[in-house]
Write a protein that holds these residues in place. Structure first.
Motif, mmCIF file in Angstrom:
data_model
loop_
_atom_site.group_PDB
_atom_site.id
_atom_site.type_symbol
_atom_site.label_atom_id
_atom_site.label_comp_id
_atom_site.label_asym_id
_atom_site.label_seq_id
_atom_site.Cartn_x
_atom_site.Cartn_y
_atom_site.Cartn_z
ATOM 1 N N THR A 94 0.811 -1.214 0.000
ATOM 2 C CA THR A 94 0.000 0.000 0.000
ATOM 3 C C THR A 94 0.845 1.265 0.000
ATOM 4 O O THR A 94 0.548 2.220 -0.719
ATOM 5 C CB THR A 94 -0.936 -0.006 1.217
ATOM 6 N N ARG A 95 1.879 1.302 0.806
ATOM 7 C CA ARG A 95 2.732 2.497 0.849
ATOM 8 C C ARG A 95 3.391 2.731 -0.512
ATOM 9 O O ARG A 95 3.499 3.861 -0.965
ATOM 10 C CB ARG A 95 3.788 2.371 1.942
ATOM 11 N N PHE A 96 3.827 1.665 -1.142
ATOM 12 C CA PHE A 96 4.412 1.779 -2.477
ATOM 13 C C PHE A 96 3.374 2.311 -3.464
ATOM 14 O O PHE A 96 3.660 3.186 -4.280
ATOM 15 C CB PHE A 96 4.956 0.414 -2.925
ATOM 16 N N GLY A 97 2.135 1.804 -3.382
ATOM 17 C CA GLY A 97 1.055 2.300 -4.231
ATOM 18 C C GLY A 97 0.813 3.780 -4.009
ATOM 19 O O GLY A 97 0.627 4.544 -4.960
ATOM 20 N N SER B 207 3.014 5.960 -3.003
ATOM 21 C CA SER B 207 4.132 6.710 -3.594
ATOM 22 C C SER B 207 4.011 6.776 -5.114
ATOM 23 O O SER B 207 4.369 7.787 -5.723
ATOM 24 C CB SER B 207 5.478 6.105 -3.178
ATOM 25 N N LEU B 208 3.480 5.732 -5.734
ATOM 26 C CA LEU B 208 3.251 5.758 -7.185
ATOM 27 C C LEU B 208 2.217 6.812 -7.554
ATOM 28 O O LEU B 208 2.366 7.518 -8.557
ATOM 29 C CB LEU B 208 2.792 4.384 -7.684
ATOM 30 N N VAL B 209 1.179 6.932 -6.735
ATOM 31 C CA VAL B 209 0.153 7.947 -6.992
ATOM 32 C C VAL B 209 0.760 9.343 -6.872
ATOM 33 O O VAL B 209 0.496 10.219 -7.705
ATOM 34 C CB VAL B 209 -1.046 7.783 -6.027
ATOM 35 N N VAL B 210 1.586 9.543 -5.866
ATOM 36 C CA VAL B 210 2.241 10.851 -5.693
ATOM 37 C C VAL B 210 3.077 11.182 -6.926
ATOM 38 O O VAL B 210 2.979 12.284 -7.477
ATOM 39 C CB VAL B 210 3.091 10.885 -4.406
ATOM 40 N N CYS B 211 3.894 10.245 -7.382
ATOM 41 C CA CYS B 211 4.718 10.476 -8.585
ATOM 42 C C CYS B 211 3.851 10.744 -9.801
ATOM 43 O O CYS B 211 4.132 11.664 -10.580
ATOM 44 C CB CYS B 211 5.618 9.276 -8.843
ATOM 45 N N ASN B 212 2.798 9.955 -9.973
ATOM 46 C CA ASN B 212 1.889 10.129 -11.107
ATOM 47 C C ASN B 212 1.275 11.518 -11.098
ATOM 48 O O ASN B 212 1.213 12.193 -12.134
ATOM 49 C CB ASN B 212 0.798 9.053 -11.044
ATOM 50 N N MET B 213 0.839 11.973 -9.941
ATOM 51 C CA MET B 213 0.187 13.277 -9.858
ATOM 52 C C MET B 213 1.188 14.413 -10.034
ATOM 53 O O MET B 213 0.847 15.442 -10.619
ATOM 54 C CB MET B 213 -0.585 13.412 -8.545
ATOM 55 N N LEU B 214 2.400 14.254 -9.554
ATOM 56 C CA LEU B 214 3.415 15.285 -9.789
ATOM 57 C C LEU B 214 3.690 15.432 -11.278
ATOM 58 O O LEU B 214 3.787 16.548 -11.797
ATOM 59 C CB LEU B 214 4.698 14.974 -9.014
ATOM 60 N N PHE B 215 3.790 14.302 -11.984
ATOM 61 C CA PHE B 215 3.968 14.352 -13.441
ATOM 62 C C PHE B 215 2.768 15.036 -14.092
ATOM 63 O O PHE B 215 2.932 15.882 -14.972
ATOM 64 C CB PHE B 215 4.145 12.943 -14.025
ATOM 65 N N ALA B 216 1.561 14.665 -13.685
ATOM 66 C CA ALA B 216 0.361 15.251 -14.282
ATOM 67 C C ALA B 216 0.321 16.755 -14.064
ATOM 68 O O ALA B 216 0.018 17.520 -14.990
ATOM 69 C CB ALA B 216 -0.894 14.597 -13.695
ATOM 70 N N ILE B 217 0.623 17.184 -12.859
ATOM 71 C CA ILE B 217 0.580 18.617 -12.550
ATOM 72 C C ILE B 217 1.658 19.361 -13.331
ATOM 73 O O ILE B 217 1.395 20.406 -13.931
ATOM 74 C CB ILE B 217 0.709 18.855 -11.033
ATOM 75 N N LEU B 218 2.867 18.825 -13.368
ATOM 76 C CA LEU B 218 3.961 19.523 -14.040
ATOM 77 C C LEU B 218 3.826 19.506 -15.562
ATOM 78 O O LEU B 218 4.162 20.481 -16.223
ATOM 79 C CB LEU B 218 5.302 18.930 -13.617
ATOM 80 N N VAL C 231 -0.796 10.719 2.070
ATOM 81 C CA VAL C 231 -1.304 10.236 3.362
ATOM 82 C C VAL C 231 -1.244 8.712 3.425
ATOM 83 O O VAL C 231 -0.834 8.140 4.435
ATOM 84 C CB VAL C 231 -2.734 10.757 3.623
ATOM 85 N N ILE C 232 -1.625 8.048 2.352
ATOM 86 C CA ILE C 232 -1.561 6.580 2.326
ATOM 87 C C ILE C 232 -0.117 6.116 2.434
ATOM 88 O O ILE C 232 0.183 5.154 3.144
ATOM 89 C CB ILE C 232 -2.265 6.032 1.070
ATOM 90 N N PHE C 233 0.788 6.799 1.758
ATOM 91 C CA PHE C 233 2.211 6.467 1.884
ATOM 92 C C PHE C 233 2.671 6.602 3.335
ATOM 93 O O PHE C 233 3.379 5.752 3.851
ATOM 94 C CB PHE C 233 3.045 7.371 0.971
ATOM 95 N N LEU C 234 2.250 7.656 4.008
ATOM 96 C CA LEU C 234 2.690 7.906 5.377
ATOM 97 C C LEU C 234 2.015 6.993 6.396
ATOM 98 O O LEU C 234 2.647 6.558 7.359
ATOM 99 C CB LEU C 234 2.438 9.368 5.752
ATOM 100 N N MET C 235 0.733 6.679 6.209
ATOM 101 C CA MET C 235 -0.030 5.932 7.210
ATOM 102 C C MET C 235 -0.080 4.432 6.957
ATOM 103 O O MET C 235 -0.305 3.659 7.883
ATOM 104 C CB MET C 235 -1.451 6.482 7.290
#
Length: 139
Positions: free
Chosen positions: A79-82, A84-95, A125-129
């Motif tokens: 789950t934490r890895f998932g 982190s993948l969402v965070v990376c995906n969204m950073l790419f989308a935003i940038l 939050v999912i990565f952290l929790m």
């Protein structure tokens, strides 16, 4: 009475994590399914990547961020890895796609990127929790 609330708080914490995981995972999975259903969206992403001199093959990372990651999060496997993948995906989308909207308001007065911000921060939050105990592989 205090002991009852301590017991409930552990269960409520796990239920809260489950609700967060299901909310993010299901909503983001719809975006991934839409990308599979509409192959033209990949050409759009490839064009955005090329504009930044990045290889168009990175466009296929959207399937990892919008199909694989949500499934990991929903099921509670890595789950934490998932997250982190969402965070990376969204950073790419935003940038790549939404950088001009970073400081903009939408038609109704909210932040123009509130959906992207929601996905980004929920992934963080999912990565952290972690997954909580209601998961195939709790962490």
């Amino acid at each position: 009475m205090n002991g009852i609330f301590k017991v409930l708080s552990g269960r409520e914490n796990a239920i809260g994590k489950l609700v967060l995981r299901l909310t993010l995972g299901i909503l983001l999975l719809f975006h991934g399914v839409a990308k599979i259903s509409n192959p033209g969206s990949m050409e759009f992403i490839e064009g955005k990547l090329s504009a930044f001199d990045l290889t168009p093959y990175l466009a296929y990372g959207v399937f990892i961020g919008e199909i694989v990651a949500p499934l990991l999060i929903i099921l509670g496997i890595f789950t934490r890895f998932g997250g982190s993948l969402v965070v990376c995906n969204m950073l790419f989308a935003i940038l790549l796609v939404h950088q001009d909207e970073l400081l903009s308001l939408g038609k109704h007065g909210g932040w123009a990127l509130e959906l992207q911000g929601f996905y980004l921060l929920c992934g963080l939050v999912i990565f952290l929790m972690g997954s909580g105990k209601f998961a195939i592989r709790p962490d």
